[in-house]
Design a protein around this motif. Structure first.
Motif, PDB file in Angstrom:
ATOM      1  N   GLY A  73       0.808  -1.215   0.000  1.00  0.00           N
ATOM      2  CA  GLY A  73       0.000   0.000   0.000  1.00  0.00           C
ATOM      3  C   GLY A  73       0.835   1.255   0.000  1.00  0.00           C
ATOM      4  O   GLY A  73       2.057   1.228  -0.188  1.00  0.00           O
ATOM      5  N   GLN A  93      -3.398  -2.834   1.850  1.00  0.00           N
ATOM      6  CA  GLN A  93      -4.042  -4.138   1.846  1.00  0.00           C
ATOM      7  C   GLN A  93      -3.232  -5.022   2.787  1.00  0.00           C
ATOM      8  O   GLN A  93      -2.002  -5.124   2.643  1.00  0.00           O
ATOM      9  N   PHE A 109      -5.928  -9.331  -1.826  1.00  0.00           N
ATOM     10  CA  PHE A 109      -6.566  -8.366  -2.708  1.00  0.00           C
ATOM     11  C   PHE A 109      -8.080  -8.322  -2.550  1.00  0.00           C
ATOM     12  O   PHE A 109      -8.777  -7.767  -3.404  1.00  0.00           O
ATOM     13  N   SER A 147     -11.499  -6.895  -0.847  1.00  0.00           N
ATOM     14  CA  SER A 147     -11.878  -5.585  -0.304  1.00  0.00           C
ATOM     15  C   SER A 147     -11.879  -5.592   1.215  1.00  0.00           C
ATOM     16  O   SER A 147     -11.630  -4.566   1.859  1.00  0.00           O
ATOM     17  N   GLN A 179      -8.641  -4.373   3.066  1.00  0.00           N
ATOM     18  CA  GLN A 179      -8.223  -2.971   2.988  1.00  0.00           C
ATOM     19  C   GLN A 179      -8.203  -2.339   4.365  1.00  0.00           C
ATOM     20  O   GLN A 179      -9.087  -2.564   5.185  1.00  0.00           O
TER      21      GLN A 179
END
Length: 472
Positions: A141, A327, A336, A338, A341
Motif C-alpha cells: 500500500g 491491503q 486483494f 476488499s 483494505q
C-alpha cells in the motif's frame, strides 16, 4: 461533562505553551560595518554579469588563452563541483519540506506460537477462522507524511541552503576572475619582455656598429685598442640583459602552459595597449558590487541568519501528518479482497521538554557562526577598500610617469635626429650617430617597462573591482 471536555482540549495546549525546552539568551548579533545594500548595486540575486573585460584588448591570442584556462583549470573544476554540491544540498532541503508518499510491499512466512499472545491463531479452527500454525502474511500500500513546519524551521533551512548556493556561485566567479587576471597579467608581461628584448637587440646592433668603427680606426692606427674596451663591456652587458629577458619569457610560457593545461605555449608578439585609461572620479563602495568575494561573504551572512532562525524554531513542537492506505492479510490469497483494505490518518506531535542543553548549544553554535560570517564580511570590505585604493593610486602614479617618460623619449629622439642631420651633412661620423641612438633606445626600453607596469596595475585594479570599472 463540560469541565472534562475543557480539560481534555486544554491540556495539550498547556503542554504546547509551557512544555518546550527552556531557551536562553545568545551572544549579541554582529552588524556589517558597511550596509549590504551598498555593495549590491546593479546585481540580481543568484546571477552574475558576464565580466569578460579581457575582450576589450581585442586580442584573439589572449582570448584563447583565457578560454582554455577557464575551461580546463583544476581550480575551476573544484569551484564547479562545490556549486553542484551546494545545489544538491539545497534540493534536499526543499524536498524535506514537502509532502512525501511511499509505496511499500512485504510478505512474511511465520509460525504462530500456541503459548504466546497470538496463541489462538496457532490452532486450526474453522469456526474461529484460524488456519494455524503457519501463515503467509502480506501487506502492500501507500504511506504519506508531511511535516507541517508551523514555526518555519524547514523553511529557514531551505533559505540557508539557497544562500550557500548563491555564495558558491559568487566564489566560482571569484575563481574565474582570478584565473583570467593571472593569465592576462602573464600574457602582457610576456609581451612587455618581448618589446624590451626588441629594444635591447636594437642597442646591441648599434653597439656592434660602434665596435666595427673602432676596430677599423685601430687597424688604420688612428686609435688604440683601449678606446673600444668600454663598448665591448657594454655589448656583453646587453647579452646579459637578453639572456635575462629570454629566461623570464620561458618562465612565463611555462606558467601559462600550467594554467591552460597546454604542453607548449607559443605566443606571437603584439603591440602593448596604449596608456589612456581614465579612472572614475570616485571609487566608492558601489563599485565593489562587482567583487565576487564580497558577494560570497554577503550570502554567507544570509545563510547563517537563516541557520539561526532554524535553531530557534527547533525549540517549538513539530507537528506531522501521516496517512496510509494498505491491503493487509494473514494469507496472500486474501490480500486483494476488499475486506483486507485498511486505512488511517495520524497527527503526530513531538515536543522537546528536556534535552540536556542540546538545543541551546545548537543555537549558540548557529549564532557564533553567523557572527563569524559578519566578521569575515567586515574584514573583506576593509581589505577590498584598501586594495582598490592602493591599486588605483598605483595606476594613477604610473599613468603620470608614463606621460613624463614619453616626453623624455621625445627629447631623446630629437637628439638622434640632430646627430643624423649632422651625419648627412658630413659633420659627424656614423659611429657617433649610433652613440646618440643608444641613450634613446635605453629610454625607449624604460618606457616599455613603465608601460608594462601600468598595464599590470590596471589589471590588478580590474581584479580588485571584481571585473571592471563600470558599475551595473
Amino acid at each position: 461533562m463540560k469541565r472534562s471536555v475543557i480539560y481534555s482540549f486544554g491540556l495539550p495546549f498547556s503542554f504546547l505553551l509551557a512544555g518546550c525546552a527552556p531557551g536562553h539568551d545568545t551572544a549579541a548579533a554582529l552588524s556589517p560595518n558597511i550596509p549590504v545594500a551598498h555593495i549590491e548595486t546593479g546585481l540580481v540575486a543568484g546571477q552574475w554579469p558576464e565580466n569578460e573585460w579581457w575582450k576589450t584588448f581585442h586580442d584573439a591570442q589572449l582570448n584563447s588563452l583565457i578560454a582554455r584556462a577557464l575551461a580546463d583549470a583544476p581550480d575551476m573544476q573544484i569551484a564547479r563541483q562545490r556549486m553542484a554540491l551546494a545545489e544538491a544540498q539545497a534540493k534536499m532541503a526543499i524536498a524535506a519540506d514537502s509532502p512525501q508518499i511511499d509505496f511499500s510491499a512485504d510478505a512474511e512466512r511465520q509460525k504462530m506460537s500456541a503459548e504466546g499472545l497470538m496463541g489462538p491463531f496457532a490452532l486450526t479452527d474453522p469456526a474461529a477462522g484460524t488456519t494455524g500454525p503457519w501463515y503467509t502474511n502480506g501487506t502492500l500500500g501507500l504511506t504519506a507524511g508531511w511535516d507541517l513546519d508551523l514555526w518555519g524551521k524547514n523553511r529557514a533551512q531551505v533559505a540557508a541552503r539557497i544562500g550557500k548556493v548563491n555564495a558558491q556561485k559568487a566564489e566560482m566567479e571569484q575563481t574565474r576572475q582570478l584565473l583570467a587576471s593571472s593569465v592576462a597579467r602573464l600574457y602582457w608581461d610576456w609581451q612587455t619582455q618581448t618589446a624590451m628584448e626588441k629594444g635591447v637587440n636594437a642597442i646591441k646592433r648599434e653597439q656592434q656598429n660602434i665596435i666595427a668603427a673602432d676596430r677599423e680606426l685601430y687597424q688604420q692606427g688612428i686609435t688604440s685598442s683601449v678606446e673600444g674596451v668600454e663598448t665591448d663591456i657594454n655589448a656583453r652587458k646587453s647579452d646579459e640583459r637578453l639572456a635575462e629577458i629570454q629566461g623570464k619569457k620561458r618562465a612565463i610560457e611555462a606558467r601559462l602552459a600550467a594554467l591552460t593545461r597546454t604542453p607548449v605555449v607559443t605566443l606571437s608578439p603584439q603591440p602593448l595597449p596604449a596608456v589612456n585609461t581614465t579612472l572614475p572620479a570616485s571609487l566608492g563602495y558601489e563599485l565593489l558590487a562587482r567583487r565576487p568575494d564580497l558577494q560570497a561573504a554577503h550570502w554567507y551572512i544570509e545563510a547563517s541568519m537563516s541557520e539561526v532562525e532554524a535553531a530557534k524554531a527547533a525549540f517549538y513542537p513539530d507537528v506531522n501528518l501521516m496517512a496510509f492506505l494498505q491491503q493487509d492479510a494473514l494469507h496472500l490469497s486474501d490480500l486483494f479482497r476488499s475486506s483486507a483494505q485498511q486505512m488511517g490518518v495520524t497527527a503526530g506531535l513531538t515536543l522537546p521538554i528536556f534535552d540536556s542543553g542540546r538545543l541551546n548549544a545548537r543555537l549558540d553554535i548557529a549564532q557564533a557562526q553567523s557572527n563569524l560570517s559578519v566578521a569575515n564580511y567586515n574584514k573583506a570590505v576593509v581589505e577590498a577598500v584598501n586594495q582598490v585604493t592602493r591599486t588605483a593610486s598605483e595606476v594613477e602614479t604610473l599613468r603620470v610617469k608614463n606621460q613624463h617618460q614619453q616626453q623624455v623619449e621625445a627629447d631623446a629622439a630629437r637628439v638622434v635626429a640632430l646627430a643624423r642631420a649632422r651625419f648627412n651633412a658630413g659633420m659627424l661620423a656614423g659611429s657617433r650617430v649610433s652613440e646618440a641612438k643608444i641613450p634613446a633606445l635605453q629610454e625607449h626600453i624604460a618606457g616599455v617597462r613603465l608601460q608594462g607596469q601600468y598595464i599590470d596595475a590596471t589589471l590588478q585594479l580590474t581584479s580588485a573591482l571584481g571585473g571592471g570599472y563600470h558599475n551595473g
